[in-house]
Design a protein around this motif. Structure first.
Motif, PDB file in Angstrom:
ATOM      1  N   THR A  51       0.702  -1.299   0.322  1.00  0.00           N
ATOM      2  CA  THR A  51       0.540   0.477  -0.371  1.00  0.00           C
ATOM      3  C   THR A  51       0.843   0.857   0.230  1.00  0.00           C
ATOM      4  O   THR A  51       0.136   2.521  -0.619  1.00  0.00           O
ATOM      5  N   ARG A  52       2.399   1.018   0.743  1.00  0.00           N
ATOM      6  CA  ARG A  52       3.052   2.604   0.771  1.00  0.00           C
ATOM      7  C   ARG A  52       3.816   2.756  -0.504  1.00  0.00           C
ATOM      8  O   ARG A  52       3.243   4.039  -0.558  1.00  0.00           O
ATOM      9  N   ILE A  53       3.708   1.436  -1.194  1.00  0.00           N
ATOM     10  CA  ILE A  53       4.241   2.466  -3.155  1.00  0.00           C
ATOM     11  C   ILE A  53       2.784   2.650  -3.398  1.00  0.00           C
ATOM     12  O   ILE A  53       3.408   3.782  -4.341  1.00  0.00           O
ATOM     13  N   THR A  54       1.580   2.176  -3.276  1.00  0.00           N
ATOM     14  CA  THR A  54       0.720   2.053  -4.321  1.00  0.00           C
ATOM     15  C   THR A  54       0.661   3.509  -4.033  1.00  0.00           C
ATOM     16  O   THR A  54       0.343   5.064  -4.629  1.00  0.00           O
ATOM     17  N   ASN A  55       0.444   4.145  -2.825  1.00  0.00           N
ATOM     18  CA  ASN A  55      -0.324   5.932  -2.700  1.00  0.00           C
ATOM     19  C   ASN A  55       0.837   6.962  -2.596  1.00  0.00           C
ATOM     20  O   ASN A  55       0.806   7.403  -3.174  1.00  0.00           O
ATOM     21  N   LEU A  56       2.144   6.115  -2.726  1.00  0.00           N
ATOM     22  CA  LEU A  56       3.085   6.491  -3.572  1.00  0.00           C
ATOM     23  C   LEU A  56       3.757   7.373  -4.550  1.00  0.00           C
ATOM     24  O   LEU A  56       3.649   8.711  -5.014  1.00  0.00           O
ATOM     25  N   THR A  57       2.881   6.056  -5.572  1.00  0.00           N
ATOM     26  CA  THR A  57       3.597   6.777  -7.045  1.00  0.00           C
ATOM     27  C   THR A  57       2.399   6.194  -7.933  1.00  0.00           C
ATOM     28  O   THR A  57       2.008   6.534  -8.715  1.00  0.00           O
ATOM     29  N   GLY A  58       1.059   5.685  -7.237  1.00  0.00           N
ATOM     30  CA  GLY A  58       0.120   5.046  -8.458  1.00  0.00           C
ATOM     31  C   GLY A  58      -0.672   4.457  -8.325  1.00  0.00           C
ATOM     32  O   GLY A  58      -1.006   4.036  -9.617  1.00  0.00           O
ATOM     33  N   LYS A 143      14.858  25.839  -7.768  1.00  0.00           N
ATOM     34  CA  LYS A 143      15.809  26.692  -8.051  1.00  0.00           C
ATOM     35  C   LYS A 143      15.744  26.923  -9.761  1.00  0.00           C
ATOM     36  O   LYS A 143      16.314  28.629  -9.834  1.00  0.00           O
ATOM     37  N   LEU A 144      15.655  25.981 -10.373  1.00  0.00           N
ATOM     38  CA  LEU A 144      15.449  26.324 -12.134  1.00  0.00           C
ATOM     39  C   LEU A 144      14.714  27.252 -12.254  1.00  0.00           C
ATOM     40  O   LEU A 144      14.233  27.445 -13.620  1.00  0.00           O
ATOM     41  N   GLN A 145      13.030  27.590 -11.481  1.00  0.00           N
ATOM     42  CA  GLN A 145      12.052  27.817 -11.800  1.00  0.00           C
ATOM     43  C   GLN A 145      11.421  27.133 -13.249  1.00  0.00           C
ATOM     44  O   GLN A 145      10.853  27.756 -14.440  1.00  0.00           O
ATOM     45  N   ILE A 146      11.670  26.524 -13.031  1.00  0.00           N
ATOM     46  CA  ILE A 146      11.115  24.859 -14.351  1.00  0.00           C
ATOM     47  C   ILE A 146       9.224  24.259 -13.417  1.00  0.00           C
ATOM     48  O   ILE A 146       9.686  24.023 -12.116  1.00  0.00           O
ATOM     49  N   SER A 147       9.096  24.362 -14.589  1.00  0.00           N
ATOM     50  CA  SER A 147       7.145  23.903 -13.512  1.00  0.00           C
ATOM     51  C   SER A 147       7.225  22.278 -13.457  1.00  0.00           C
ATOM     52  O   SER A 147       7.706  21.629 -14.707  1.00  0.00           O
ATOM     53  N   LEU A 148       7.272  21.882 -12.532  1.00  0.00           N
ATOM     54  CA  LEU A 148       7.149  20.200 -12.469  1.00  0.00           C
ATOM     55  C   LEU A 148       6.078  19.801 -13.359  1.00  0.00           C
ATOM     56  O   LEU A 148       4.789  20.220 -12.973  1.00  0.00           O
ATOM     57  N   GLU A 149       6.558  18.812 -14.189  1.00  0.00           N
ATOM     58  CA  GLU A 149       5.477  18.411 -14.838  1.00  0.00           C
ATOM     59  C   GLU A 149       4.783  16.462 -14.766  1.00  0.00           C
ATOM     60  O   GLU A 149       5.418  15.964 -13.947  1.00  0.00           O
ATOM     61  N   GLY A 150       4.116  16.222 -14.736  1.00  0.00           N
ATOM     62  CA  GLY A 150       3.089  15.016 -14.141  1.00  0.00           C
ATOM     63  C   GLY A 150       2.818  14.978 -12.871  1.00  0.00           C
ATOM     64  O   GLY A 150       2.775  15.167 -12.145  1.00  0.00           O
ATOM     65  N   SER A 151       3.051  13.551 -12.877  1.00  0.00           N
ATOM     66  CA  SER A 151       2.527  12.812 -11.057  1.00  0.00           C
ATOM     67  C   SER A 151       4.368  12.919 -11.175  1.00  0.00           C
ATOM     68  O   SER A 151       5.120  11.189 -11.621  1.00  0.00           O
ATOM     69  N   GLN A 152       4.558  13.063  -9.170  1.00  0.00           N
ATOM     70  CA  GLN A 152       6.118  12.471  -9.256  1.00  0.00           C
ATOM     71  C   GLN A 152       5.666  10.872  -8.937  1.00  0.00           C
ATOM     72  O   GLN A 152       5.191  10.629  -8.090  1.00  0.00           O
ATOM     73  N   HIS A 153       6.894  10.251  -9.044  1.00  0.00           N
ATOM     74  CA  HIS A 153       6.957   9.140  -8.396  1.00  0.00           C
ATOM     75  C   HIS A 153       6.727   8.130  -9.419  1.00  0.00           C
ATOM     76  O   HIS A 153       5.758   7.314  -9.120  1.00  0.00           O
ATOM     77  N   ARG A 154       6.768   9.193 -10.260  1.00  0.00           N
ATOM     78  CA  ARG A 154       5.837   7.989 -11.572  1.00  0.00           C
ATOM     79  C   ARG A 154       7.732   7.857 -13.151  1.00  0.00           C
ATOM     80  O   ARG A 154       7.887   9.010 -12.872  1.00  0.00           O
ATOM     81  N   ALA A 155       7.755   6.522 -13.291  1.00  0.00           N
ATOM     82  CA  ALA A 155       9.043   7.182 -13.848  1.00  0.00           C
ATOM     83  C   ALA A 155       9.166   7.650 -14.952  1.00  0.00           C
ATOM     84  O   ALA A 155      10.287   8.022 -15.073  1.00  0.00           O
ATOM     85  N   LEU A 156       7.906   8.024 -16.126  1.00  0.00           N
ATOM     86  CA  LEU A 156       8.465   8.631 -16.905  1.00  0.00           C
ATOM     87  C   LEU A 156       7.752  10.405 -16.581  1.00  0.00           C
ATOM     88  O   LEU A 156       9.007  11.191 -17.406  1.00  0.00           O
ATOM     89  N   ASP A 157       7.213  10.146 -15.937  1.00  0.00           N
ATOM     90  CA  ASP A 157       7.155  11.765 -15.852  1.00  0.00           C
ATOM     91  C   ASP A 157       8.675  12.317 -14.606  1.00  0.00           C
ATOM     92  O   ASP A 157       8.911  13.580 -14.996  1.00  0.00           O
ATOM     93  N   ASP A 158       9.236  11.576 -14.155  1.00  0.00           N
ATOM     94  CA  ASP A 158      10.177  11.680 -13.075  1.00  0.00           C
ATOM     95  C   ASP A 158      11.205  12.612 -14.264  1.00  0.00           C
ATOM     96  O   ASP A 158      12.033  13.325 -14.134  1.00  0.00           O
ATOM     97  N   ALA A 159      11.633  10.729 -15.149  1.00  0.00           N
ATOM     98  CA  ALA A 159      12.453  11.243 -15.706  1.00  0.00           C
ATOM     99  C   ALA A 159      12.433  12.418 -17.024  1.00  0.00           C
ATOM    100  O   ALA A 159      13.574  13.469 -17.258  1.00  0.00           O
ATOM    101  N   MET A 160      10.978  12.689 -17.096  1.00  0.00           N
ATOM    102  CA  MET A 160      10.847  14.283 -18.233  1.00  0.00           C
ATOM    103  C   MET A 160      11.018  15.802 -17.136  1.00  0.00           C
ATOM    104  O   MET A 160      11.564  16.059 -17.942  1.00  0.00           O
ATOM    105  N   ASN A 161      11.074  15.355 -16.206  1.00  0.00           N
ATOM    106  CA  ASN A 161      11.441  16.466 -15.483  1.00  0.00           C
ATOM    107  C   ASN A 161      12.768  16.614 -15.092  1.00  0.00           C
ATOM    108  O   ASN A 161      13.486  17.758 -14.874  1.00  0.00           O
TER     109      ASN A 161
END
Length: 217
Positions: A51-58, A143-161
């Motif tokens: 459940t912890r990882i499901t809650n964290l990542t979706g 720090k770079l004033q770049i908007s976070l896109e997508g969901s944190q702790h999802r692999a492709l979104d984190d890779a894109m950011n």
């Protein structure tokens, strides 16, 4: 030269890979741009989703039940990377250890884990070289004033950011070619797992990768 910026999601207990996301960057008309993306769930064999990882990542058990095993997904990933010379880039050292650990467990080759660079370390040196700590991904984006896109702790979104950070700083950092970097699996360096502050949402205490250090005692 191409740049493979990737991210992994993992189980909680054994840090077994359950998702791979990656962005391929390359040069077009002297400009570094996004060329392609990769995403795949991975069905775990050693561990189970809790459940912890499901809650964290979706990520849910439904996402993984029909996923391919690691051996198939890593073949697809390597085929997607292709035959051009490349750097592998991740945010932090943990993902490399997970690739090495799972590849070794499943008896698949690790000789492709080359030219690996830790963008978190390079970014932190660039901005806080005298303080000895690392930026979490969201704090680096801020720090770079770049908007976070997508969901944190999802692999492709984190890779894109992460790729967006790399695009912003690539002229100010030097990537290393280390064709035998996978041999570092013989020595684990827990001091590399350092995060910025107690209030950083990606600090070690909340990281799903923190338990990885237990595998290299």
């Amino acid at each position: 030269m191409e740049y493979i910026v990737y991210d992994l999601e993992m189980t909680n207990r054994l840090s077994e890979i359950i998702e791979i996301g990656a962005v391929r960057l390359g040069w077009i008309n002297s400009e570094l741009v996004v060329l392609d993306t990769f995403q795949s769930f991975v069905q775990p064999k050693m561990d189970s989703l809790n459940t912890r990882i499901t809650n964290l990542t979706g990520i849910t058990k439904k996402d993984l039940i029909n996923a391919q095993p690691f051996t198939s997904v890593i073949k697809d990933f390597r085929d997607w990377i292709g035959k051009k010379e490349y750097y592998l880039c991740s945010w932090g050292p943990e993902d490399k250890w997970a690739l090495i650990t799972d590849s070794t467990y499943h008896k698949t080759s690790i000789d492709w884990i080359i030219n690996h660079n830790d963008l978190q370390f390079l970014f932190s040196l660039l901005h806080e070289s005298d303080k000895g700590f690392r930026y979490g991904l969201s704090r680096a984006l801020n720090k770079l004033q770049i908007s976070l896109e997508g969901s944190q702790h999802r692999a492709l979104d984190d890779a894109m950011n992460t790729a967006k950070i790399f695009l912003a700083i690539h002229k100010d950092i030097n990537l290393e070619k280390n064709p035998r970097s996978y041999l570092e699996s013989k020595i684990f360096e827990p001091e590399k797992l350092v995060y910025q502050s107690k209030d950083e949402e990606e600090d070690k205490s909340s990281s799903p990768f923190a338990s990885l250090s237990n595998l290299f005692g």
